[in-house]
Design a protein around this motif. Structure first.
Motif, PDB file in Angstrom:
ATOM      1  N   GLN A 194      28.906  36.648  41.904  1.00 13.64           N
ATOM      2  CA  GLN A 194      28.170  36.364  40.671  1.00 13.64           C
ATOM      3  C   GLN A 194      29.150  35.716  39.684  1.00 13.64           C
ATOM      4  N   VAL A 195      29.038  34.388  39.573  1.00 17.33           N
ATOM      5  CA  VAL A 195      29.950  33.646  38.700  1.00 17.33           C
ATOM      6  C   VAL A 195      29.541  33.839  37.247  1.00 17.33           C
ATOM      7  N   GLY A 196      30.513  34.160  36.416  1.00 22.31           N
ATOM      8  CA  GLY A 196      30.241  34.387  35.006  1.00 22.31           C
ATOM      9  C   GLY A 196      31.528  34.590  34.246  1.00 22.31           C
ATOM     10  N   PRO A 197      31.442  34.983  32.982  1.00 21.96           N
ATOM     11  CA  PRO A 197      32.657  35.224  32.201  1.00 21.96           C
ATOM     12  C   PRO A 197      33.460  36.394  32.752  1.00 21.96           C
ATOM     13  N   SER A 198      34.765  36.315  32.605  1.00 28.26           N
ATOM     14  CA  SER A 198      35.652  37.400  33.029  1.00 28.26           C
ATOM     15  C   SER A 198      35.609  38.540  32.021  1.00 28.26           C
ATOM     16  N   PRO A 199      35.915  39.750  32.455  1.00 26.88           N
ATOM     17  CA  PRO A 199      36.011  40.859  31.502  1.00 26.88           C
ATOM     18  C   PRO A 199      37.155  40.631  30.517  1.00 26.88           C
ATOM     19  N   GLU A 200      37.104  41.375  29.410  1.00 26.84           N
ATOM     20  CA  GLU A 200      38.060  41.163  28.331  1.00 26.84           C
ATOM     21  C   GLU A 200      39.496  41.354  28.793  1.00 26.84           C
ATOM     22  N   TRP A 201      39.777  42.360  29.637  1.00 23.70           N
ATOM     23  CA  TRP A 201      41.157  42.618  30.046  1.00 23.70           C
ATOM     24  C   TRP A 201      41.735  41.428  30.795  1.00 23.70           C
ATOM     25  N   LEU A 202      40.915  40.771  31.635  1.00 26.88           N
ATOM     26  CA  LEU A 202      41.406  39.627  32.403  1.00 26.88           C
ATOM     27  C   LEU A 202      41.611  38.418  31.497  1.00 26.88           C
ATOM     28  N   GLN A 203      40.681  38.196  30.575  1.00 28.56           N
ATOM     29  CA  GLN A 203      40.849  37.092  29.636  1.00 28.56           C
ATOM     30  C   GLN A 203      42.093  37.294  28.779  1.00 28.56           C
ATOM     31  N   ARG A 204      42.324  38.560  28.380  1.00 25.93           N
ATOM     32  CA  ARG A 204      43.487  38.844  27.531  1.00 25.93           C
ATOM     33  C   ARG A 204      44.784  38.572  28.287  1.00 25.93           C
ATOM     34  N   ARG A 205      44.838  38.918  29.562  1.00 25.17           N
ATOM     35  CA  ARG A 205      46.036  38.657  30.358  1.00 25.17           C
ATOM     36  C   ARG A 205      46.314  37.152  30.431  1.00 25.17           C
ATOM     37  N   LEU A 206      45.279  36.362  30.670  1.00 33.28           N
ATOM     38  CA  LEU A 206      45.476  34.923  30.806  1.00 33.28           C
ATOM     39  C   LEU A 206      45.858  34.290  29.473  1.00 33.28           C
ATOM     40  N   ARG A 207      45.191  34.724  28.395  1.00 31.75           N
ATOM     41  CA  ARG A 207      45.520  34.149  27.089  1.00 31.75           C
ATOM     42  C   ARG A 207      46.952  34.462  26.686  1.00 31.75           C
ATOM     43  N   SER A 208      47.453  35.607  27.104  1.00 31.81           N
ATOM     44  CA  SER A 208      48.811  35.998  26.707  1.00 31.81           C
ATOM     45  C   SER A 208      49.863  35.044  27.253  1.00 31.81           C
ATOM     46  N   ILE A 209      49.553  34.367  28.381  1.00 31.43           N
ATOM     47  CA  ILE A 209      50.516  33.418  28.955  1.00 31.43           C
ATOM     48  C   ILE A 209      50.084  31.983  28.722  1.00 31.43           C
ATOM     49  N   GLY A 210      49.127  31.800  27.798  1.00 33.06           N
ATOM     50  CA  GLY A 210      48.763  30.452  27.380  1.00 33.06           C
ATOM     51  C   GLY A 210      47.670  29.786  28.178  1.00 33.06           C
ATOM     52  N   LEU A 211      46.936  30.533  29.014  1.00 35.12           N
ATOM     53  CA  LEU A 211      45.846  29.951  29.801  1.00 35.12           C
ATOM     54  C   LEU A 211      44.506  30.242  29.145  1.00 35.12           C
ATOM     55  N   SER A 212      43.546  29.321  29.299  1.00 31.73           N
ATOM     56  CA  SER A 212      42.200  29.508  28.766  1.00 31.73           C
ATOM     57  C   SER A 212      41.289  30.010  29.881  1.00 31.73           C
ATOM     58  N   PRO A 213      40.593  31.108  29.678  1.00 30.11           N
ATOM     59  CA  PRO A 213      39.663  31.602  30.707  1.00 30.11           C
ATOM     60  C   PRO A 213      38.571  30.573  31.000  1.00 30.11           C
ATOM     61  N   ILE A 214      38.144  30.483  32.267  1.00 33.64           N
ATOM     62  CA  ILE A 214      37.104  29.532  32.673  1.00 33.64           C
ATOM     63  C   ILE A 214      35.883  30.278  33.200  1.00 33.64           C
ATOM     64  N   VAL A 233      35.815  33.717  38.803  1.00 29.36           N
ATOM     65  CA  VAL A 233      36.412  33.329  40.084  1.00 29.36           C
ATOM     66  C   VAL A 233      37.704  32.538  39.852  1.00 29.36           C
ATOM     67  N   VAL A 234      37.623  31.521  39.018  1.00 29.30           N
ATOM     68  CA  VAL A 234      38.823  30.715  38.733  1.00 29.30           C
ATOM     69  C   VAL A 234      39.873  31.562  38.033  1.00 29.30           C
ATOM     70  N   ASP A 235      39.437  32.429  37.124  1.00 32.70           N
ATOM     71  CA  ASP A 235      40.397  33.278  36.402  1.00 32.70           C
ATOM     72  C   ASP A 235      41.158  34.189  37.345  1.00 32.70           C
ATOM     73  N   VAL A 236      40.479  34.696  38.376  1.00 31.71           N
ATOM     74  CA  VAL A 236      41.163  35.570  39.339  1.00 31.71           C
ATOM     75  C   VAL A 236      42.228  34.789  40.107  1.00 31.71           C
ATOM     76  N   THR A 237      41.919  33.555  40.520  1.00 32.86           N
ATOM     77  CA  THR A 237      42.935  32.772  41.248  1.00 32.86           C
ATOM     78  C   THR A 237      44.135  32.476  40.352  1.00 32.86           C
ATOM     79  N   ASN A 238      43.877  32.182  39.071  1.00 34.74           N
ATOM     80  CA  ASN A 238      44.991  31.952  38.143  1.00 34.74           C
ATOM     81  C   ASN A 238      45.777  33.233  37.903  1.00 34.74           C
ATOM     82  N   PHE A 239      45.084  34.340  37.814  1.00 29.13           N
ATOM     83  CA  PHE A 239      45.743  35.635  37.590  1.00 29.13           C
ATOM     84  C   PHE A 239      46.697  35.955  38.738  1.00 29.13           C
TER      85      PHE A 239
END
Length: 811
Positions: free
Chosen positions: A235-255, A258-264
């Motif tokens: 089910q493709v959709g927005p990532s949970p807040e904890w995952l978005q926060r991890r990506l933003r902390s290193i300068g990445l924008s959540p998409i 699915v894509v966020d998990v591969t970047n994580f």
């Protein structure tokens, strides 16, 4: 490379502060360039606590306001005027105390102050969620359901914490540290603490499946290992807040999740992944192959690209490309909102193959950055399982088939022979074998055998893990040992240096360089070191290529694609950086190499010393105003450098330099050794430098060759010196240097120095004329000069000035 400290601590627990960790990493070769504090929301809810509404009454002078008393954890309840319609006694609420600064979801930050509202004192604010930046609702105050005591920081209740981002300047040889887990492995050796991979015990894949995606590797050299996993029910959709926060902390924008998990996973483990829409894989078959020459392929950014026969691609059953291997995915096979089946790719690609494709197509991605430098082939299945577990958590995915792992020829660990006496010889200090053994073990390097040959004592045969791509020789292992042992722990012994009474005909160039650097630093100049790689656009006009440039074939950035032919432009970039930060008065110098290609196709290097002067020459004080830096300020510094090298008085001639708008060339023994003047306005405009810059370029190689180390000492003269002045009217084209050369040729014994103290041009001199006022210092070291001797010298000088320079002596 950005590393989240909170994220890092999930892989290696430590109670040390981020600043101390930064010092340790820098000492081991992972240079920490900065630490940045990040907060989940601006302000971190400092000064905001939990409270209880003790009483609530209608404001006597306002129908829509309530007068409340709120307990906030101390002995003094606060009286707060509240305009929310839902406030009531007994509620647990969020209270901003006096002095707190709030950052609302909309609008500017504001500070809570003690105030009077309609005549009633208010000592804080009961908050709605939008007023503290936690949401958009302003329907009423937040009413909490919690047993936490009054006065508890609201940040603790909402689970908001700050994080520190560690900025690491990763060098190309440290591919093993290009992830959070890689940095954790480094800290394992530095802290002697265990680090652990994420728990993968919950991963389960069916033993068989009705349908799966087959994988065929057609180029095993370029792709030694390729693994994949089929997931359904995604089910493709927005990532949970904890995952978005991890990506933003290193300068990445959540998409999306699915894509966020591969970047994580890429930034956590260093293993790049790619997610395909499984329904877009024709024939449910993945082929890893070379592309056809000129084959068209549209990448995820919507750009149609013409592929090369050297490009490695991920193709479907019909050979149609789905992705550029290790670089970029295709537009048609990418995950979209309608995707329900995902095929996850995790592979190991040969660095050279990825580097060539990335270079040819000008694509630089986080994945190619790592594949180009070398990844860990043993991390391929780990990254796949980690991503699958995360997708089960954040996207409801289900593992639909067994893992496909094609690995025809496993990559074995490198074998390196280490001689313990060699360690001591290169380090310069004895390190106990037990300590060496400990360091190697902490770095993941195992000892296969001690003293493998009977005649070769104190030798270890080591097995180096595949992720240590830069460790292939004995010297590399010793460097690893020294990094962890600590460069600062190597003691400098007294006998490492010595003094000599004898002089040497060939002095050490580094000693000469240090002497000149100390001279310039003493004059207020600051040394800079700029990149030897620069942008070709500085030296080319449109499509007109410069054949003299030394071009880099495998550059990582289009802005860094040639070796610098001059130090000027990289220095101007430094000046621009400082000017943009209001540092306008600059004195800079740099020793550096320049590179050029000759007409015969050969390459040459040259070492130069360059000086930059811009802004004010002196700061403004109560005694005198500031003065703009002038040409003669720079010329004086250059003259002192030449004097420090004992090269005598240089000759001068007009400058001929493509980047200078006027100036001088200095010659020593008829050889040009320095060019100085004002940087051309067109160059300043090109580099976006907003104020004039004086620039000097010295041929350091020539100066070192001409250096005269012998110092001549003589006692102070016993007889006085004499000064005489002349005012000479000459043609405007006559330079002071010409007059100086005439004087020194005319009188070589008594003339000690010449100086011009005034230059005048005016109508009364006549058209094309100017006047020099020149002083001459005369001295005889054997006797006192008589008036007759002085007059004879001056008459000779006057005669030669009139004859050789056409001078008119003003009385």
């Amino acid at each position: 490379m950005r590393i989240s400290f909170d994220w890092l601590k999930t892989l290696i627990p430590t109670d040390k502060p981020a600043a101390e960790i930064g010092i340790l990493l820098t000492g081991s070769g992972l240079e920490v360039e900065g630490l940045e504090e990040l907060e989940s929301i601006p302000g971190g809810l400092r000064g905001v606590v939990l409270g209880t509404v003790l009483s609530c009454e209608r404001h006597p002078d306002a129908d829509k306001l309530s007068l409340t008393t709120v307990a906030v954890g101390d002995d003094t309840p606060r009286q707060i005027v509240c305009g929310a319609p839902n406030v009531a006694a007994g509620q647990r609420v969020v209270v901003a105390l006096e002095g707190a600064t709030l950052y609302p979801s909309q609008g500017e930050p504001f500070k809570i102050k003690k105030s009077k509202i309609r005549g009633a004192a208010s000592e804080g604010m009961i908050c709605a969620e939008d007023e503290i930046g936690l949401g958009a609702s302003h329907a009423g105050i937040m009413v909490l359901d919690t047993a936490l005591p009054d006065g508890t920081p609201a940040a603790d209740y909402f689970g908001l914490g700050s994080d520190t981002v560690i900025e690491i300047g990763l060098t190309p040889n440290r591919a093993d540290a290009a992830s959070h887990y890689g940095v954790a492995r480094e800290l394992r050796a530095l802290l002697r603490q265990p680090c652990q991979l994420p728990d993968l015990s919950a991963f389960q894949a069916p033993a068989s499946a009705e349908a799966n995606v087959a994988v065929t590797i057609e180029d095993e050299t370029a792709c030694p290992r390729y693994a994949g996993l089929l997931l359904d029910n995604v089910q493709v959709g927005p990532s949970p807040e904890w995952l978005q926060r991890r990506l933003r902390s290193i300068g990445l924008s959540p998409i999306n999740n699915v894509v966020d998990v591969t970047n994580f996973v890429l930034h956590e483990l260093g293993q790049p992944l790619h997610a395909f829409d499984a329904d877009q894989i024709a024939g449910q078959h993945i082929r890893v192959k070379r592309a056809g020459e000129g084959e068209k392929f549209t990448t995820l950014d919507g750009v149609e690209r013409s592929l090369k026969a050297t490009d490695l691609v991920i193709a479907d059953a019909h050979g149609q490309p789905l992705a550029l291997a290790g670089v970029f995915g295709g537009k048609t096979s990418g995950v979209s909102e309608s995707t329900t089946r995902v095929f996850l790719e995790s592979a190991y690609f040969q660095p050279a193959a990825v580097r060539k494709t990335s270079q040819v197509h000008g694509l630089k991605t986080d994945a190619s950055f790592r594949f180009e430098r070398g990844t860990d082939p043993n991390m391929v299945p780990t990254g796949l399982m980690r991503a699958a577990l995360l997708l089960q958590e954040v996207a409801g995915a289900r593992v639909a088939a067994p893992v496909v792992d094609v690995y025809p020829t496993p990559i074995e660990p490198a074998t390196v022979r280490l001689r313990l006496p060699r360690v001591e010889r290169l380090v310069g200090q004895h390190i106990a074998p037990e300590r060496i053994h400990q360091i190697l073990t902490d770095l993941g390097i195992s000892i296969q055998e001690e003293n493998p040959d009977l005649g070769d004592q104190d030798t270890w045969l080591l097995s180096v893990p595949a992720y240590k791509v830069d460790v292939a020789r004995e010297a590399d292992v010793i460097e690893e040992i020294l990094r962890i042992y600590g460069y600062n722990n190597v003691v400098l012994r007294p006998h490492n240096s010595a003094s000599y009474l004898a002089t040497f005909p060939n002095p050490d160039p580094e000693v000469i360089r240090l002497k000149v650097a100390s001279l310039l630093s003493g004059q207020g100049y600051s040394e800079i070191i700029t990149n030897s790689v620069t942008n070709s656009v500085y030296f080319e006009k449109g499509e007109e290529k410069n054949p003299g440039l030394v071009r880099i074939l495998n550059y990582n950035s289009a802005e860094l694609n040639v070796m610098r032919p001059t130090l000027l432009h990289s220095g101007l970039e430094t000046i621009r950086y400082n000017l943009n930060r209001r540092q306008r008065d600059l004195r800079l110098y740099e020793f550096g190499r320049t590179y050029a290609r000759t007409e015969g196709g050969k390459y040459k290097e040259k070492t130069s010393l360059v000086l930059y002067l811009t802004g004010n020459a002196s700061a403004e004080t109560w005694q005198h105003k500031s003065e703009k830096a002038a040409f003669h300020d720079l010329a004086g510094a250059v003259q002192q450098v030449i004097a420090a090298l004992n090269l005598g008085q240089p000759a001068v001639q007009p400058v001929q330099h493509q980047y200078l708008a006027g100036g001088l060339t200095l010659l020593v023994h008829n050889q040009p050794v320095a060019q100085l003047g004002a940087v051309s306005p067109s160059v300043l405009k090109q580099l976006d430098v907003s104020q004039p810059v004086w620039y000097a370029e010295l041929d350091w190689d020539a100066l070192v060759k001409k250096y005269k180390p012998t110092l001549v000492a003589r006692e102070l003269p016993k007889f006085p010196e004499v000064r005489r002045d002349l005012s000479l009217v000459v043609d405007r084209s006559v330079t002071f240097d010409q007059l100086q050369q005439i004087a020194r040729r005319t009188e070589k014994k008594l003339l000690q120095s010449i100086n011009v103290f005034d230059v005048y041009e005016g109508e009364n001199l006549g058209a094309g004329k100017k006047s020099y006022s020149v002083s001459f210092t005369l001295q005889d070291f054997t006797q006192t000069l008589s008036e007759q001797a002085i007059d004879q010298v001056m008459q000779k000088l006057i005669a030669q000035f009139e004859k050789q320079a056409g001078a008119l002596i003003r009385k």
